[in-house]
Motif scaffolding. Structure first.
Motif, mmCIF file in Angstrom:
data_model
loop_
_atom_site.group_PDB
_atom_site.id
_atom_site.type_symbol
_atom_site.label_atom_id
_atom_site.label_comp_id
_atom_site.label_asym_id
_atom_site.label_seq_id
_atom_site.Cartn_x
_atom_site.Cartn_y
_atom_site.Cartn_z
ATOM 1 N N PRO A 205 -8.252 -10.345 37.658
ATOM 2 C CA PRO A 205 -9.487 -11.035 37.209
ATOM 3 C C PRO A 205 -9.568 -12.375 37.756
ATOM 4 N N ALA B 123 -11.658 -11.993 33.425
ATOM 5 C CA ALA B 123 -11.242 -11.185 32.040
ATOM 6 C C ALA B 123 -12.076 -11.789 30.826
ATOM 7 N N GLU C 117 -6.626 -8.823 29.198
ATOM 8 C CA GLU C 117 -7.251 -8.051 30.563
ATOM 9 C C GLU C 117 -6.774 -8.988 31.672
#
Length: 422
Positions: A273, A332, A337
Motif C-alpha cells: 500500500p 492502507a 493492511e
C-alpha cells in the motif's frame, strides 16, 4: 641440537603460513579486480579474399593490420582485449577442415601491446570464412567475469560454412543471457554481406558499420573498444511462467527473457500500500517477421481481474515494440493492511509471426523493466486527474481566453458604435 632443529622448523612453518596468509588476500583481491573488467574479443577475417587491394591503395589485410596496431596503442588500460582469427591457417580445399579454421591469436586478458602487435604482424590471407564457428569460439573466450563483454567482427565477405547460419549462432549466443554484444564491420561491403553482418549485430543488440577506408576502420574499432569500458547495466536473466501461479516473483530491476512466437509469459511483483508499480517491456524482432504485430502487457490480480494494461502495435517499420503501465496502490487504512503486499501478475503477449522459412527458436528477446516506488500523494496524484501539474496551465489558458473574449467583445461594440455614428 634436536630441540634447535624443531624450533627452526616451527619458525619456518609459521613464516610460510604467514606468507601464504598474506598472499591469498592479495590474489583474491586481484581476482575480484579483474572479474569486473570489460572484455573485448576482436575477430578478424583472414580469408583469401583479404588479399584484394581496394582500400586506400593497399590490401584489405594491410589496412586491417594498420588499424589493429593503432587500436592496440589506444586501448584503455582497464579493458581486457583478445584477438581471434578465422580462415588464417588452412589453405586447402577441404571444406570440412576449412570450416574449423578459427584460432585465438592473442588470449583475452591484460594487454601486452608489443606481443599483440607481433602476433598481428604474422597474419597472411589464407583460407575460408567460417564466421559461425568463429563466433561460437569467440563467445567461449569471453566466459567468466561480471564486466561487459563485446565481440567486434571484421569481415570482407559472407560466411562460407553454411548450414551453420551466423545469424542463428548470434541468436543462440544472445539467448544464453550472458550480456554479450556483437558489433560487425564490413570491408568494401556488398548487399549479401551487409545483410548477414547486420543480422548478426541486430540479434545481440550490436551495430553494423560499412567501412571503405583505413581511418574509418581504426576510428570505429576504437569507438567500440572504448564503449566496452563504459559502465552498463546488464539485465538479469529470468524465465517467465506459463501462468501466474508458476511465474517468478521479481523485484525492481532490469530483466531479460525469451518468448516463443504466440507464447504468453507471466511474472509476479509484490506491491505494498502506498507504492506504485511501473513496468515496461520491449520485444525485439531479431529475425524476419510478418508485418502487423503488437505487444500487450497486462497487470492482473491473482484472481484474474485486470487492473491496467499497456499495448502497442506496429506495421513492420520497426524491429522493437515497447509498451508499459503504471499501477498506484492506495494507502492502507490500518497497520495490518499496511504491512501486507498485493501480488500483481504481469502478463506479456505478443502477436509476432515468423516469415516463411525462418527459424522459430530461440524465442524473441524480451527486456522487462520493473520499478516499485513510493506512490504519488493524493494532492498531486497524476493518475487521479490525468493532467497532474498541467492543471495550472489549463487554468491560465481559461483565464486568458476569458479576458481575450472580453477585449474582443468590447472592440466589436466600439467598432459598431463608430460605424453607426459615421
Amino acid at each position: 641440537m634436536i630441540t634447535r632443529k624443531r624450533l627452526a622448523a616451527g619458525a619456518g612453518a609459521l613464516f610460510a603460513a604467514l606468507t601464504a596468509g598474506l598472499a591469498l588476500p592479495s590474489t583474491a583481491l586481484a581476482d575480484e579486480t579483474t572479474a569486473g573488467q570489460p572484455k573485448v574479443n576482436l575477430v578478424l577475417d583472414v580469408s583469401g579474399s583479404m588479399r584484394a587491394r581496394d582500400i586506400d591503395g593497399q590490401s584489405r589485410m594491410a589496412a586491417a593490420k594498420q588499424a589493429f596496431n593503432e587500436v592496440l596503442d589506444a586501448s584503455p588500460e582497464d579493458v581486457q582485449l583478445g584477438i581471434r582469427t578465422l580462415g588464417a591457417n588452412y589453405p586447402g580445399d577441404d571444406r570440412k577442415q576449412g570450416c574449423r579454421d578459427t584460432a585465438q591469436l592473442y588470449p583475452v586478458g591484460p594487454l601486452d601491446r608489443t606481443e599483440a602487435k607481433a602476433a598481428v604482424a604474422t597474419l597472411a590471407p589464407t583460407g575460408w570464412t567460417p564466421i559461425g564457428p568463429a563466433l561460437l569460439k569467440a563467445a567461449d573466450d569471453l566466459e567468466g567475469g561480471t564486466g561487459s563483454k563485446r565481440i567486434v567482427l571484421i569481415s570482407d565477405g559472407e560466411d562460407t560454412c553454411a548450414p551453420l547460419d551466423p545469424c542463428e549462432v548470434a541468436r543462440e549466443i544472445a539467448a544464453k543471457g550472458i550480456g554479450l554484444t556483437i558489433d560487425t564491420l564490413g570491408l568494401v561491403p556488398n548487399t549479401k554481406m551487409r545483410q548477414q553482418l547486420s543480422c548478426i549485430a541486430e540479434a545481440t543488440g550490436g551495430t553494423y558499420t560499412s567501412v571503405e577506408h583505413t581511418d574509418e576502420l581504426t576510428d570505429r574499432v576504437n569507438q567500440l573498444v572504448d564503449r566496452a569500458a563504459d559502465p552498463v547495466v546488464t539485465p538479469v536473466v529470468t524465465q517467465g511462467g506459463s501462468e501466474c501461479a508458476k511465474a517468478p516473483t521479481l523485484e525492481s530491476g532490469l530483466y531479460s527473457d525469451r518468448a516463443e512466437f504466440g507464447e504468453q509469459r507471466w511474472y509476479r511483483v509484490d506491491v505494498r500500500p502506498g507504492q506504485e508499480l511501473r513496468a515496461s517491456v520491449s520485444v525485439a524482432a531479431d529475425r524476419a517477421v510478418d508485418p502487423d504485430y503488437g505487444v500487450l502487457l497486462r497487470a492482473v490480480t491473482v484472481q484474474g481481474r485486470e487492473i491496467v494494461r499497456g499495448e502497442a502495435a506496429g506495421n513492420g517499420r520497426t524491429d522493437v515494440m515497447s509498451t508499459g503501465l503504471r499501477y498506484p496502490k492506495q494507502e492502507a487504512d490500518d497497520e495490518a493492511e499496511e504491512s501486507s503486499a498485493e501480488t500483481v501478475c504481469l502478463q506479456l503477449t505478443s502477436s509476432f509471426s515468423p516469415a516463411a522459412g525462418v527459424e522459430t527458436t530461440p524465442g524473441l528477446p524480451v527486456e522487462l523493466t520493473l520499478d516499485v516506488v513510493d506512490g504519488p500523494g493524493e494532492a498531486d496524484d497524476v493518475a487521479a486527474f490525468g493532467l497532474g501539474r498541467g492543471w495550472w496551465l489549463l487554468g491560465v489558458l481559461v483565464v486568458a481566453g476569458f479576458l481575450a473574449g472580453l477585449v474582443w467583445g468590447w472592440l466589436s461594440r466600439w467598432r459598431i458604435a463608430v460605424w453607426r455614428t459615421n
